[in-house]
Design an enzyme around this catalytic site. Structure first.
Site, PDB file in Angstrom:
ATOM      1  N   ASP A  18      22.565  21.252  -4.585  1.00 15.06           N
ATOM      2  CA  ASP A  18      21.494  20.458  -3.988  1.00 15.06           C
ATOM      3  C   ASP A  18      21.436  19.117  -4.718  1.00 15.06           C
ATOM      4  OD1 ASP A  18      19.047  19.856  -2.557  1.00 15.06           O
ATOM      5  OD2 ASP A  18      17.959  20.402  -4.383  1.00 15.06           O
ATOM      6  N   ASP A  20      18.459  16.272  -4.442  1.00 10.96           N
ATOM      7  CA  ASP A  20      17.169  15.779  -4.910  1.00 10.96           C
ATOM      8  C   ASP A  20      16.475  16.800  -5.810  1.00 10.96           C
ATOM      9  OD1 ASP A  20      17.727  13.572  -3.398  1.00 10.96           O
ATOM     10  OD2 ASP A  20      16.353  14.082  -1.770  1.00 10.96           O
ATOM     11  N   ASP A  46       6.048   0.381   4.950  1.00 12.72           N
ATOM     12  CA  ASP A  46       7.012   1.481   5.001  1.00 12.72           C
ATOM     13  C   ASP A  46       7.439   1.881   3.595  1.00 12.72           C
ATOM     14  OD1 ASP A  46       7.231   1.752   7.816  1.00 12.72           O
ATOM     15  OD2 ASP A  46       8.483  -0.038   7.877  1.00 12.72           O
ATOM     16  N   THR A 124      22.621  18.743   1.141  1.00 16.17           N
ATOM     17  CA  THR A 124      21.315  18.103   1.063  1.00 16.17           C
ATOM     18  C   THR A 124      20.801  17.702   2.435  1.00 16.17           C
ATOM     19  OG1 THR A 124      20.152  16.179   0.140  1.00 16.17           O
ATOM     20  CG2 THR A 124      22.482  15.883   0.664  1.00 16.17           C
ATOM     21  N   ALA A 125      19.476  17.606   2.552  1.00 20.46           N
ATOM     22  CA  ALA A 125      18.867  17.084   3.773  1.00 20.46           C
ATOM     23  C   ALA A 125      18.965  15.567   3.842  1.00 20.46           C
ATOM     24  CB  ALA A 125      17.397  17.505   3.850  1.00 20.46           C
ATOM     25  N   LYS A 169      20.870  24.962   5.613  1.00 19.03           N
ATOM     26  CA  LYS A 169      21.836  24.750   4.530  1.00 19.03           C
ATOM     27  C   LYS A 169      22.759  25.955   4.390  1.00 19.03           C
ATOM     28  CE  LYS A 169      19.681  21.516   1.266  1.00 19.03           C
ATOM     29  NZ  LYS A 169      19.265  21.359  -0.145  1.00 19.03           N
ATOM     30  N   ASP A 192      16.795  23.605  -6.991  1.00 24.53           N
ATOM     31  CA  ASP A 192      15.484  23.672  -7.636  1.00 24.53           C
ATOM     32  C   ASP A 192      14.403  24.200  -6.701  1.00 24.53           C
ATOM     33  OD1 ASP A 192      13.522  21.021  -6.729  1.00 24.53           O
ATOM     34  OD2 ASP A 192      15.606  21.083  -6.060  1.00 24.53           O
ATOM     35  N   ASN A 195      12.922  26.334  -0.796  1.00 28.11           N
ATOM     36  CA  ASN A 195      13.493  26.179   0.535  1.00 28.11           C
ATOM     37  C   ASN A 195      14.980  26.504   0.571  1.00 28.11           C
ATOM     38  OD1 ASN A 195      11.074  25.191   1.889  1.00 28.11           O
ATOM     39  ND2 ASN A 195      11.329  23.382   0.610  1.00 28.11           N
TER      40      ASN A 195
END
Length: 263
Positions: A18, A20, A46, A124-125, A169, A192, A195
């Site tokens: 992963d 982040d 933003d 990763t997303a 994932k 970490d 999810n």
């Protein structure tokens, strides 16, 4: 259980990392969005919204509601950008913003897997354009990430396929392992976040890295290794990889295209 054979094997072994808060402190997309703001691609409002989400993410980890909000905001930031601009932005900020925020302990684990001859894939997303830059700059095999749709050379602000998050994932990792001919029982995964429990359950070797409370409890219940960012915990994890990870080819093949999403 890890395989005991330490000789070379024809079948590849994959270590999934992963990004982040596992490889990188905080959210990689935030650093790229700040570069987009400096180039005039996004407005101050933003950036402030994305900055708040970054601070919350660092403090309390992923939350499904806030994750969905962050993804919608990320799409809004990307809309209208040239299709190659995310890669250009990520390359531009890697040395100035991203490299110093990488956890050296997790990077060392990734390199230990490379020394074992394993393929090391980020999963990763985060948009795959960003993840691919990190993988390339670290000399890893490749990256699986969320794809963004483009038309006429510009990003549309829409996903091109599913967001690589949660159970998705695990699906992507399983598809990649099948394409490579890897045995998931020999593969590794690091995360970490609660999810990513489906991903961690998929492989034969998993490590919860500085986990959130839910993942830490799950890891303790199931006897999974937990790596905290303290010297003793790090040494134990590296030693476990050296001792238990079965070697693949003598040299890692890092020639794969890092800009890839399985599935």
């Amino acid at each position: 259980m890890p395989a005991s054979d330490t000789g070379s094997a024809a079948r590849p072994i994959v270590a999934f990392f992963d990004v982040d808060n596992t490889l990188l402190h905080g959210a990689s997309a935030f650093h790229v969005s700040r570069a987009a703001w400096k180039r005039g691609h996004v407005g101050v409002r933003d950036l402030l919204t994305f900055g708040w989400q970054q601070l919350r993410f660092v403090a309390v980890g992923e939350n499904v509601k806030h994750f969905a909000s962050a993804q919608e905001r990320a799409l809004g930031l990307a809309k209208g950008l040239p299709a190659d601009e995310l890669t250009n932005l990520a390359d531009d900020v890697y040395e100035r913003e991203i490299e110093s925020r990488l956890w050296p302990e997790t990077v060392e684990l990734a390199r230990e897997h490379l020394r074992k001859g394993h393929e090391v894939w980020l999963i990763t997303a985060t948009p795959v354009d960003i993840a691919a830059v990190i993988a390339r700059r670290l000399g890893l095999t490749g990256a699986l990430g969320t794809m963004l749709r483009s038309e006429d050379g510009k990003l549309t602000g829409e996903f091109d396929g599913p967001v690589l998050h949660g159970a998705r994932k695990a699906v992507a990792a399983k598809e990649l392992a099948a394409a490579l001919g890897a045995d998931l029982a020999d593969c590794w995964a690091y995360s970490d976040s609660r999810n990513d429990i489906p991903l961690l359950e998929l492989v034969g070797n998993r490590v919860a890295v500085n986990p959130d409370a839910t993942l830490a409890a799950h890891a303790r219940t199931h006897g999974w290794p937990i790596m905290r960012f303290d010297p003793a915990s790090i040494r134990a994890t590296v030693k476990r990889v050296r001792r238990d990870a079965r070697a693949a080819q003598p040299e890692a093949d890092t020639s794969s295209n890092p800009k890839r999403q399985a599935g």
